[in-house]
Design a protein around this motif. Sequence first.
Motif: not given
Length: 433
Positions: A362-363, A369-371, A390-391, A397-399
């Motif tokens: 991705g870009w 962002g904060d976990a 943890v996300t 994109t969310e991982v």
Amino acid sequence: MSRSRPARVIGATVGALVILSVGVYGPATLLGPLPEATATLVTPAAGESVPFPPALPATGGSAVIGLATVTPDPAFPETTALDADALATTLPLAVAGTAEPLPMAAATKIVTALVVLDAKPLTLGETGPQIPITAADYQDYIDYGNSGARTVVVFPGELWTETELLQAMILGSSNNHADTLARWAFGSLDAYSAAANAWLGKQGLDGTRVADATGLNDESVGTATDLARLAGLAAADPVIGAILSQPASALVGQRGVDNTTAFLAEEGVTGITRSYTDGAGVCFLFTGQVQGPDSTYTFAGALLGEPDYDTLTSDVTALMESARAGVRELPTLAQGDAYVEFSTPWGAEASGTVRTATTTYGWQAQAPGDAEVILETVSTGRAGKTVGRVTVETGGTEVTSTLVLDRTISAPGLGWRLLHPVPMISALIAADR
């Protein structure tokens, strides 16, 4: 004898209390549940990935929104997917220039296309009903032509399919065809405008409002962020997508339609609408693609108020250069990184660490962002036990990855249990709630 009786009663009572206390305290401390470990969230050291924001012009208004990362299935190499449902809440990768609504020229016609298709849906490959060209439609063709606005020729009494009308409006930016579609689908241009503004509200595009079906009216305005989302909606619509990817060479009566949307295809750009009015300047809605070794990253963008087409060319070229530099494999969650520290009242310590490294193509326009960490209750556990997840969000994109203990948290010995009644009794009371 009588004087010793109270002493014996007191002694018996004390003895009973001692026996009772031992009988309750012992099992409560030796067999009861252990206190929970204290969990403290921590932030791992920053990785080596450096944000590389999209290059956007400072003038006018512009925005870029990530759409999808697609890894082709070898069995279906042409399959793609755009997450249109998430567009209303997806944060833009970047916004530049003004955030205020601006006149949007022929981007208004993309609203017309989506609103008409919402009211008069087509399935992919279907041409739709045949629609007669009325005297009002022909008069629009004459009037718009006399004013120098874009038209595609029509004659009264002709029959055009819904798909053909859409082709002429989207590819040819035909103003008379925009009005024809709006009148056919909603009965009048005023009724169309009311329906279109209601549709925009339902899509969460609150900074966009139409006053006509063509965009020649400068009161048809939109924010760059809204119009980037609109570009994503158009790209995700199968009918519009087919029109853009497989433009017709001719329509009714062999009348050709020049494709006004095609622009910088060699840079990975798919134009959705490209137009100019005196009030709006040059406006461009589009999608861009960056091809990686195994995946393709797609984003949508909007540039409003560009001063001329040469500037548009320079700005879109710069944006695509920044995309090729910024879109890459992102090490989102590194194996072994700790996101929580556990400590127990008896002194045992362990960390909740990422079990499996995850990456995303991705870009990374901004720093990750904060976990978001979700934890399970932990008192003891072997190394490798799952303790939560943890996300993180990066590159649009969310991982997510599982968190596991990096070392074993063993139970305390019997001596600690017996000598620490307060935490043991508290744990017992909490377990009964």
